[in-house]
Design an enzyme around this catalytic site. Structure first.
Site, PDB file in Angstrom:
ATOM      1  N   HIS A   8      44.183  48.363  41.472  1.00 34.82           N
ATOM      2  CA  HIS A   8      43.448  47.107  41.308  1.00 34.82           C
ATOM      3  C   HIS A   8      43.398  46.308  42.606  1.00 34.82           C
ATOM      4  O   HIS A   8      44.282  46.419  43.472  1.00 34.82           O
ATOM      5  CB  HIS A   8      44.061  46.256  40.197  1.00 34.82           C
ATOM      6  CG  HIS A   8      45.438  45.739  40.486  1.00 34.82           C
ATOM      7  ND1 HIS A   8      45.674  44.670  41.317  1.00 34.82           N
ATOM      8  CD2 HIS A   8      46.637  46.148  40.043  1.00 34.82           C
ATOM      9  CE1 HIS A   8      46.960  44.430  41.370  1.00 34.82           C
ATOM     10  NE2 HIS A   8      47.576  45.324  40.618  1.00 34.82           N
TER      11      HIS A   8
ATOM     12  N   GLN B 292      43.449  42.815  44.985  1.00 39.22           N
ATOM     13  CA  GLN B 292      44.488  41.792  45.132  1.00 39.22           C
ATOM     14  C   GLN B 292      44.496  40.854  43.916  1.00 39.22           C
ATOM     15  O   GLN B 292      43.468  40.353  43.481  1.00 39.22           O
ATOM     16  CB  GLN B 292      44.239  40.962  46.398  1.00 39.22           C
ATOM     17  CG  GLN B 292      45.304  39.928  46.672  1.00 39.22           C
ATOM     18  CD  GLN B 292      44.888  38.957  47.775  1.00 39.22           C
ATOM     19  OE1 GLN B 292      43.971  38.165  47.610  1.00 39.22           O
ATOM     20  NE2 GLN B 292      45.545  39.050  48.921  1.00 39.22           N
ATOM     21  N   SER B 293      45.677  40.628  43.362  1.00 38.64           N
ATOM     22  CA  SER B 293      45.802  39.702  42.246  1.00 38.64           C
ATOM     23  C   SER B 293      46.251  38.331  42.754  1.00 38.64           C
ATOM     24  O   SER B 293      46.657  38.180  43.911  1.00 38.64           O
ATOM     25  CB  SER B 293      46.814  40.221  41.221  1.00 38.64           C
ATOM     26  OG  SER B 293      48.147  40.083  41.716  1.00 38.64           O
ATOM     27  N   GLU B 294      46.204  37.355  41.860  1.00 40.05           N
ATOM     28  CA  GLU B 294      46.633  36.006  42.239  1.00 40.05           C
ATOM     29  C   GLU B 294      48.111  35.982  42.609  1.00 40.05           C
ATOM     30  O   GLU B 294      48.535  35.217  43.472  1.00 40.05           O
ATOM     31  CB  GLU B 294      46.346  35.038  41.083  1.00 40.05           C
ATOM     32  CG  GLU B 294      44.856  34.826  40.843  1.00 40.05           C
ATOM     33  CD  GLU B 294      44.565  33.992  39.618  1.00 40.05           C
ATOM     34  OE1 GLU B 294      45.478  33.827  38.768  1.00 40.05           O
ATOM     35  OE2 GLU B 294      43.428  33.495  39.490  1.00 40.05           O
TER      36      GLU B 294
ATOM     37  N   ARG C 256      43.896  42.518  35.449  1.00 42.67           N
ATOM     38  CA  ARG C 256      43.589  42.779  36.863  1.00 42.67           C
ATOM     39  C   ARG C 256      43.105  44.213  37.061  1.00 42.67           C
ATOM     40  O   ARG C 256      42.265  44.480  37.925  1.00 42.67           O
ATOM     41  CB  ARG C 256      44.785  42.458  37.754  1.00 42.67           C
ATOM     42  CG  ARG C 256      46.069  43.229  37.470  1.00 42.67           C
ATOM     43  CD  ARG C 256      47.226  42.581  38.227  1.00 42.67           C
ATOM     44  NE  ARG C 256      48.485  43.290  38.162  1.00 42.67           N
ATOM     45  CZ  ARG C 256      49.390  43.140  37.194  1.00 42.67           C
ATOM     46  NH1 ARG C 256      49.146  42.330  36.176  1.00 42.67           N
ATOM     47  NH2 ARG C 256      50.540  43.789  37.229  1.00 42.67           N
TER      48      ARG C 256
ATOM     49  N   GLU D 246      51.423  48.470  35.102  1.00 45.47           N
ATOM     50  CA  GLU D 246      52.292  48.456  36.272  1.00 45.47           C
ATOM     51  C   GLU D 246      53.742  48.678  35.831  1.00 45.47           C
ATOM     52  O   GLU D 246      54.089  48.461  34.655  1.00 45.47           O
ATOM     53  CB  GLU D 246      52.159  47.097  36.992  1.00 45.47           C
ATOM     54  CG  GLU D 246      53.092  46.861  38.171  1.00 45.47           C
ATOM     55  CD  GLU D 246      52.939  47.878  39.286  1.00 45.47           C
ATOM     56  OE1 GLU D 246      53.258  49.064  39.045  1.00 45.47           O
ATOM     57  OE2 GLU D 246      52.533  47.499  40.388  1.00 45.47           O
TER      58      GLU D 246
ATOM     59  N   HIS E  17      57.335  47.801  35.025  1.00 41.24           N
ATOM     60  CA  HIS E  17      57.918  46.549  34.551  1.00 41.24           C
ATOM     61  C   HIS E  17      59.063  46.148  35.490  1.00 41.24           C
ATOM     62  O   HIS E  17      60.022  46.896  35.654  1.00 41.24           O
ATOM     63  CB  HIS E  17      58.438  46.727  33.121  1.00 41.24           C
ATOM     64  CG  HIS E  17      58.739  45.457  32.401  1.00 41.24           C
ATOM     65  ND1 HIS E  17      59.643  44.531  32.868  1.00 41.24           N
ATOM     66  CD2 HIS E  17      58.246  44.953  31.241  1.00 41.24           C
ATOM     67  CE1 HIS E  17      59.709  43.518  32.026  1.00 41.24           C
ATOM     68  NE2 HIS E  17      58.860  43.741  31.031  1.00 41.24           N
TER      69      HIS E  17
ATOM     70  N   HIS F  25      47.540  50.467  38.538  1.00 38.00           N
ATOM     71  CA  HIS F  25      48.424  49.663  39.377  1.00 38.00           C
ATOM     72  C   HIS F  25      49.160  50.529  40.390  1.00 38.00           C
ATOM     73  O   HIS F  25      49.239  51.749  40.242  1.00 38.00           O
ATOM     74  CB  HIS F  25      49.424  48.931  38.483  1.00 38.00           C
ATOM     75  CG  HIS F  25      48.767  48.167  37.382  1.00 38.00           C
ATOM     76  ND1 HIS F  25      48.491  46.822  37.460  1.00 38.00           N
ATOM     77  CD2 HIS F  25      48.285  48.572  36.169  1.00 38.00           C
ATOM     78  CE1 HIS F  25      47.886  46.429  36.349  1.00 38.00           C
ATOM     79  NE2 HIS F  25      47.745  47.477  35.559  1.00 38.00           N
TER      80      HIS F  25
END
Length: 228
Positions: free
Chosen positions: A9, A11-13, A60, A87, A89, A182
């Site tokens: 994915h 870039q995430s926040e 995401r 992703e 954990h 992920h």
């Protein structure tokens, strides 16, 4: 010859905020959206036609898949969402700032938690309000299956059944499959596909928003691996 495309994915926040994310369902950043769209444009340029799509149950990854497929005019293909592609954990580390955590526990310890193959992070208790046991998207799972934390070894163990039961049979049938997921679930899958050792997997990086393309023969031996 069948193709498998893996996309980590965009870039995430929380990538942007430098936080441990794991199973926390955060959105893409603006940059992440562009990375996902660029992945789709690259796939369109190479003319890959897909038959099936897989992603996790985290937005995401879902949005990355949708943006990529939209860019290559294939948003219509059958899509499966599964927790097995989530992703890794990160247990009790989820939501913590990576720099602050390194300052508290030391760079070496945090590196071990992040990159080792078989060392678990501090676990999240089932009673914790942040436990996935309280999230209805996992309500159909055996509660014993819902992790309080994972390493890459455990992540691989939950990814393999999806590969064996669904993805590999499609590839053996000559179908092309795209997976948007992920960093660690894709590292685990790559380890299995390429037979990467426990030591060498530590050095494998999955670039955000960059398609990795595998070509397989009729016995699922890897003929080639390219990055677009």
């Amino acid at each position: 010859m069948a193709k498998l495309v893996l996309i980590r994915h965009g870039q995430s926040e929380w990538n942007l905020a430098n936080k441990f994310t794991g199973w926390i369902d955060v959105d893409l950043s603006e940059k992440g959206v562009e990375q996902a769209k660029n992945a789709g444009k690259a796939l369109k340029e190479h003319g890959i036609q897909f038959d099936y799509a897989y992603t996790s149950v985290l937005k995401r990854a879902i949005k990355t898949l949708h943006y990529a497929l939209e860019e290559c005019d294939q948003l219509w293909i059958p899509e499966t969402k599964t927790w097995r592609l989530n992703e890794r954990h990160y247990g009790a580390l989820q939501g913590l700032n990576k720099k602050a955590t390194a300052e508290k526990y030391g760079d070496e310890q945090v590196h071990i938690w992040r990159r080792s193959y078989d060392v678990l992070p501090p676990l999240l208790k089932a009673s914790d309000e942040g436990s996935a046991l309280h999230d209805r998207r996992y309500a159909n799972l055996d509660p014993r299956t819902v992790p309080g934390g994972e390493n890459l070894k455990v992540t691989l163990e939950r990814v393999i059944p999806l590969w064996q039961d669904e993805i590999a049979p499609k590839l053996l049938d000559g179908k092309n499959v795209i997976i948007a997921a992920h960093g660690n679930s894709l590292r685990a899958l790559s380890k299995y596909i390429e037979n990467i050792s426990d030591e060498d997997i530590m050095n494998l990086e999955m670039a955000t928003g960059q398609p990795v393309v595998y070509d397989f023969d009729e016995k699922l031996n890897v003929l080639s691996k390219e990055k677009y």
